[in-house]
Design a protein around this motif. Sequence first.
Motif, short mmCIF file in Angstrom:
data_model
loop_
_atom_site.label_atom_id
_atom_site.label_comp_id
_atom_site.label_asym_id
_atom_site.label_seq_id
_atom_site.Cartn_x
_atom_site.Cartn_y
_atom_site.Cartn_z
N ILE A 36 36.77 28.81 38.92
CA ILE A 36 36.89 28.68 37.46
C ILE A 36 36.33 29.93 36.78
CG2 ILE A 36 36.12 27.43 35.41
CD1 ILE A 36 36.13 24.87 37.14
N SER A 37 35.16 30.35 37.18
CA SER A 37 34.55 31.52 36.60
C SER A 37 35.42 32.76 36.81
CB SER A 37 33.16 31.74 37.21
OG SER A 37 32.59 32.93 36.75
N GLN A 38 35.92 32.92 38.01
CA GLN A 38 36.75 34.08 38.33
C GLN A 38 38.05 34.06 37.52
OE1 GLN A 38 35.80 36.55 40.27
NE2 GLN A 38 37.70 37.68 40.05
N ILE A 39 38.69 32.92 37.43
CA ILE A 39 39.95 32.81 36.68
C ILE A 39 39.71 33.10 35.20
CG2 ILE A 39 41.71 31.18 35.86
CD1 ILE A 39 41.56 29.85 38.65
N ASN A 40 38.68 32.51 34.63
CA ASN A 40 38.40 32.72 33.21
C ASN A 40 38.06 34.18 32.90
OD1 ASN A 40 38.91 30.12 32.28
ND2 ASN A 40 36.81 29.44 32.60
N ARG A 41 37.25 34.79 33.75
CA ARG A 41 36.90 36.21 33.53
C ARG A 41 38.13 37.09 33.61
NH1 ARG A 41 32.27 35.93 37.53
NH2 ARG A 41 33.97 36.66 38.77
N CYS A 42 38.98 36.79 34.56
CA CYS A 42 40.20 37.57 34.73
C CYS A 42 41.11 37.40 33.51
CB CYS A 42 40.92 37.11 36.00
SG CYS A 42 42.33 38.12 36.43
N ALA A 43 41.28 36.17 33.06
CA ALA A 43 42.15 35.90 31.91
C ALA A 43 41.66 36.60 30.65
CB ALA A 43 42.26 34.39 31.67
N ILE A 44 40.37 36.52 30.36
CA ILE A 44 39.83 37.14 29.14
C ILE A 44 39.86 38.66 29.24
CG2 ILE A 44 37.38 37.13 29.79
CD1 ILE A 44 38.85 36.46 26.30
N VAL A 69 45.29 46.22 33.04
CA VAL A 69 45.87 44.93 32.66
C VAL A 69 46.90 44.49 33.70
CG1 VAL A 69 47.39 43.80 30.97
CG2 VAL A 69 45.43 45.15 30.19
N ASN A 70 47.67 45.44 34.20
CA ASN A 70 48.68 45.11 35.21
C ASN A 70 48.01 44.50 36.44
OD1 ASN A 70 51.51 45.21 35.92
ND2 ASN A 70 50.90 46.67 37.48
N GLY A 71 46.96 45.14 36.93
CA GLY A 71 46.24 44.60 38.09
C GLY A 71 45.62 43.25 37.81
N LEU A 76 45.22 37.32 38.30
CA LEU A 76 45.25 35.99 37.70
C LEU A 76 46.38 35.14 38.29
CD1 LEU A 76 44.16 33.98 35.61
CD2 LEU A 76 45.67 35.08 33.92
N GLN A 77 47.53 35.76 38.46
CA GLN A 77 48.67 35.06 39.05
C GLN A 77 48.29 34.53 40.44
OE1 GLN A 77 52.03 37.67 39.62
NE2 GLN A 77 53.48 35.99 39.56
N THR A 78 47.65 35.35 41.23
CA THR A 78 47.24 34.97 42.58
C THR A 78 46.23 33.82 42.55
OG1 THR A 78 47.64 37.20 43.40
CG2 THR A 78 46.11 35.82 44.68
N GLN A 79 45.27 33.90 41.67
CA GLN A 79 44.24 32.86 41.58
C GLN A 79 44.83 31.52 41.17
OE1 GLN A 79 41.73 34.87 38.81
NE2 GLN A 79 40.73 36.10 40.38
N LEU A 80 45.77 31.55 40.25
CA LEU A 80 46.40 30.30 39.81
C LEU A 80 47.30 29.71 40.89
CD1 LEU A 80 47.18 31.19 36.09
CD2 LEU A 80 45.39 29.65 36.96
N ILE A 81 48.01 30.57 41.60
CA ILE A 81 48.84 30.08 42.71
C ILE A 81 47.94 29.47 43.79
CG2 ILE A 81 50.35 30.81 44.62
CD1 ILE A 81 51.60 32.83 42.59
N LEU A 82 46.83 30.12 44.07
CA LEU A 82 45.88 29.57 45.05
C LEU A 82 45.36 28.21 44.60
CD1 LEU A 82 44.23 29.86 47.64
CD2 LEU A 82 42.50 31.06 46.29
N SER A 83 45.03 28.09 43.33
CA SER A 83 44.56 26.81 42.80
C SER A 83 45.60 25.71 42.99
CB SER A 83 44.24 26.94 41.31
OG SER A 83 43.20 27.85 41.11
N MET A 84 46.85 26.08 42.81
CA MET A 84 47.94 25.12 43.00
C MET A 84 48.08 24.77 44.48
SD MET A 84 51.93 25.60 41.91
CE MET A 84 52.16 26.96 43.05
N LEU A 98 52.29 30.63 34.67
CA LEU A 98 52.80 31.70 35.53
C LEU A 98 53.98 32.41 34.86
CD1 LEU A 98 52.62 30.00 39.05
CD2 LEU A 98 51.09 31.74 38.10
N LYS A 99 54.80 31.66 34.17
CA LYS A 99 55.93 32.25 33.44
C LYS A 99 55.41 33.21 32.36
CE LYS A 99 59.91 31.02 30.65
NZ LYS A 99 60.54 29.99 29.86
N ASP A 100 54.35 32.80 31.66
CA ASP A 100 53.75 33.67 30.64
C ASP A 100 53.16 34.93 31.26
OD1 ASP A 100 54.43 31.91 28.60
OD2 ASP A 100 52.44 30.98 28.50
N ILE A 101 52.55 34.80 32.41
CA ILE A 101 51.97 35.97 33.08
C ILE A 101 53.08 36.96 33.44
CG2 ILE A 101 50.82 36.79 35.18
CD1 ILE A 101 49.22 34.13 35.14
#
Length: 115
Positions: A36-44, A69-71, A76-84, A98-101
């Motif tokens: 959660i911390s990693q995803i939130n930090r990445c998103a912000i 930003v590209n990286g 973030l895409q990777t972290q969300l896919i992993l969460s799924m 993911l579509k928004d990303i």
Amino acid sequence: MHKIEDLKIWQKSMNLTKSVYKICAELPADERFGLISQINRCAISIPSNIAEGAGRNSQKEFTHFLSIVNGLSYELQTQLILSMELELISEEKIKPILKDIIEIQKMNFGLQKSL
């Protein structure tokens, strides 16, 4: 310098960050200091780096921050896919994010090319 409020990529990334924070609120509490911390930090960091680059003195500096930003967007895409894949978040909830990303990645590439 660019006015960040006028940048569509900044607006879109702000909305993405809000969506990510909401979805992270649904993750298990034991992930609070991990994923959660990693995803939130990445998103912000995505809209933050767009803003920082927009506030710099040259297009070259702006482009540098957009490359960050590209990286971050791929991270973030990777972290969300992993969460799924770990079944922490349903595919149904992740797909729109993911579509928004992907849209932000395309916008970012286009903005970098225009600079």
